[in-house]
Design a protein around this motif. Structure first.
Motif, PDB file in Angstrom:
ATOM      1  N   GLY A  50       2.321  -5.652 -18.060  1.00 48.05           N
ATOM      2  CA  GLY A  50       1.067  -5.090 -17.564  1.00 48.05           C
ATOM      3  C   GLY A  50       1.006  -3.618 -17.905  1.00 48.05           C
ATOM      4  N   ALA A  51      -0.197  -3.101 -17.969  1.00 46.40           N
ATOM      5  CA  ALA A  51      -0.393  -1.703 -18.343  1.00 46.40           C
ATOM      6  C   ALA A  51       0.183  -0.765 -17.281  1.00 46.40           C
ATOM      7  N   ASN A  52       0.265   0.490 -17.624  1.00 45.25           N
ATOM      8  CA  ASN A  52       0.665   1.515 -16.675  1.00 45.25           C
ATOM      9  C   ASN A  52      -0.207   1.459 -15.432  1.00 45.25           C
ATOM     10  N   GLY A  53       0.423   1.450 -14.267  1.00 50.46           N
ATOM     11  CA  GLY A  53      -0.346   1.449 -13.027  1.00 50.46           C
ATOM     12  C   GLY A  53      -0.751   0.066 -12.549  1.00 50.46           C
ATOM     13  N   ALA A  54      -0.333  -0.981 -13.250  1.00 48.01           N
ATOM     14  CA  ALA A  54      -0.717  -2.351 -12.873  1.00 48.01           C
ATOM     15  C   ALA A  54      -0.083  -2.797 -11.555  1.00 48.01           C
ATOM     16  N   GLY A  55       1.051  -2.178 -11.217  1.00 49.96           N
ATOM     17  CA  GLY A  55       1.719  -2.533  -9.963  1.00 49.96           C
ATOM     18  C   GLY A  55       3.087  -3.174 -10.145  1.00 49.96           C
ATOM     19  N   LYS A  56       3.621  -3.104 -11.350  1.00 46.62           N
ATOM     20  CA  LYS A  56       4.909  -3.752 -11.648  1.00 46.62           C
ATOM     21  C   LYS A  56       6.047  -3.133 -10.817  1.00 46.62           C
ATOM     22  N   SER A  57       6.156  -1.818 -10.851  1.00 51.70           N
ATOM     23  CA  SER A  57       7.227  -1.158 -10.090  1.00 51.70           C
ATOM     24  C   SER A  57       7.033  -1.371  -8.595  1.00 51.70           C
ATOM     25  N   THR A  58       5.798  -1.340  -8.162  1.00 51.32           N
ATOM     26  CA  THR A  58       5.512  -1.560  -6.735  1.00 51.32           C
ATOM     27  C   THR A  58       5.975  -2.951  -6.313  1.00 51.32           C
ATOM     28  N   LEU A  59       5.790  -3.938  -7.182  1.00 52.88           N
ATOM     29  CA  LEU A  59       6.232  -5.301  -6.874  1.00 52.88           C
ATOM     30  C   LEU A  59       7.761  -5.334  -6.736  1.00 52.88           C
TER      31      LEU A  59
ATOM     32  N   ARG B   2       0.822  -1.198   0.000  1.00 54.52           N
ATOM     33  CA  ARG B   2       0.000   0.000   0.000  1.00 54.52           C
ATOM     34  C   ARG B   2       0.860   1.255   0.000  1.00 54.52           C
ATOM     35  N   TYR B   3       0.263   2.305  -0.531  1.00 51.19           N
ATOM     36  CA  TYR B   3       0.802   3.654  -0.363  1.00 51.19           C
ATOM     37  C   TYR B   3      -0.229   4.384   0.498  1.00 51.19           C
ATOM     38  N   GLY B   4       0.006   4.478   1.779  1.00 52.67           N
ATOM     39  CA  GLY B   4      -0.984   5.086   2.667  1.00 52.67           C
ATOM     40  C   GLY B   4      -2.292   4.321   2.571  1.00 52.67           C
ATOM     41  N   ASP B   5      -3.364   4.997   2.218  1.00 53.50           N
ATOM     42  CA  ASP B   5      -4.683   4.373   2.139  1.00 53.50           C
ATOM     43  C   ASP B   5      -4.881   3.592   0.852  1.00 53.50           C
ATOM     44  N   PHE B   6      -3.996   3.821  -0.123  1.00 53.34           N
ATOM     45  CA  PHE B   6      -4.186   3.204  -1.439  1.00 53.34           C
ATOM     46  C   PHE B   6      -3.505   1.847  -1.502  1.00 53.34           C
ATOM     47  N   GLN B   7      -4.301   0.809  -1.794  1.00 51.25           N
ATOM     48  CA  GLN B   7      -3.708  -0.519  -1.937  1.00 51.25           C
ATOM     49  C   GLN B   7      -3.296  -0.725  -3.394  1.00 51.25           C
TER      50      GLN B   7
END
Ligand SMILES: Nc1ncnc2c1ncn2[C@@H]1O[C@H](COP(=O)(O)OP(=O)(O)O)[C@@H](O)[C@H]1O
Ligand SMILES: [Mg+2]
Length: 243
Positions: free
Chosen positions: A39-48, A15-20
């Motif tokens: 995956g598309a932009n915003g899919a969560g690749k960098s977060t992973l 999560r980033y604060g309240d955003f999962q």
């Protein structure tokens, strides 16, 4: 997957604060394996990648290295354990030469792997860097800077290299040069996770592939076996698939 599991994630949530951003991701990578993450932009690749690297705090059991729970370890501990990242946007030391950027990484290398990667070997991998070694990094082209970023990560002597969109914004010829280095890197027993927007490139460069959509893995399997239809559905969601 064949071979011994090097790193795995288990029901990884971030999560980033309240955003999962991630909703329970299971990923596995074997020693020396090349895994693509699309995956598309915003899919969560960098977060992973950031969650694996310790740049985002996750629970210990969510990331395992050699079977050991390492989730939430500090990034420098992950580097010492043999995980290195080529971050989005490269993040080189501007004002420093190519050689000095590489030397910084030598000083922070993971111990115990010997000198698999030396500055000499980085120059052999990307010969243009030898010619440009005294030049300030910001004077290099985008592709050359990406080579420095990859070289710097390799000088950490990783067993696992995480690459975040290394082809982004580069000309096709340069992308080809950079991707040609992947087999030499994995041939040394270094496992690689390639985050890549170009699906064709991701497929051809990898052994296995994961597709993410809105924080979840929607498809995984051997890259060679994946149909364009299956990837399209996993990439955009079934509701967007063309009938
Ligand atoms: N620092 C941040 N703060 C808040 N939300 C973020 C932050 N970074 C990424 N996000 C959000 O998390 C989601 C996943 O982002 P990211 O992992 O960067 O996706 P990708 O790399 O697949 O494009 C997106 O919805 C994005 O807006
Ligand atoms: Mg990203």
């Amino acid at each position: 997957m064949t071979g011994k599991t090097l790193l795995s994630t288990h029901d990884l949530k971030a999560r980033y604060g309240d955003f999962q951003a991630l909703y329970g991701v299971d990923l596995e990578i074997a020693e020396g394996e090349v895994v693509a993450l699309i995956g598309a932009n915003g899919a969560g690749k960098s977060t992973l990648l950031k969650s694996i690297m310790g740049l985002i705090k996750v629970a210990p059991d969510m990331v395992r290295l050699d079977g050991r729970a390492v989730g939430g370890s500090r990034p420098h501990h992950m580097v010492a354990d043999g995980v290195a990242i080529v971050p989005e946007g490269r993040r080189l030391f501007a004002g420093m030469s190519v050689l000095d950027n590489l030397r910084v990484a030598v000083d922070h290398a993971a111990p115990g792997r010997g000198d698999v990667w030396t500055i000499e070997r980085i120059y052999a991998l990307f010969p243009i860097l030898r010619e440009k070694q005294a030049a300030p990094v910001q004077s290099l082209s985008g592709g050359q800077q990406q080579m420095v970023a990859i070289g710097r990560a390799l000088l950490n002597q990783p067993r696992l290299l995480l690459c975040d969109e290394i082809s982004l914004g580069l000309a096709p010829k340069v992308i080809k040069e950079i991707y040609q280095s992947i087999p030499s890197i994995s041939g040394n027993g270094t496992a690689i996770v390639l985050v890549e927007q170009d699906v064709g490139l991701a497929k051809s460069a990898s052994d296995r592939l994961y597709c993410m959509l809105e924080g979840r893995v929607t498809l995984t399997g051997r890259s060679a076996d994946m149909s364009r239809e299956a990837i399209g559905e996993a990439y955009f969601g079934a509701s967007h698939a063309v009938a």
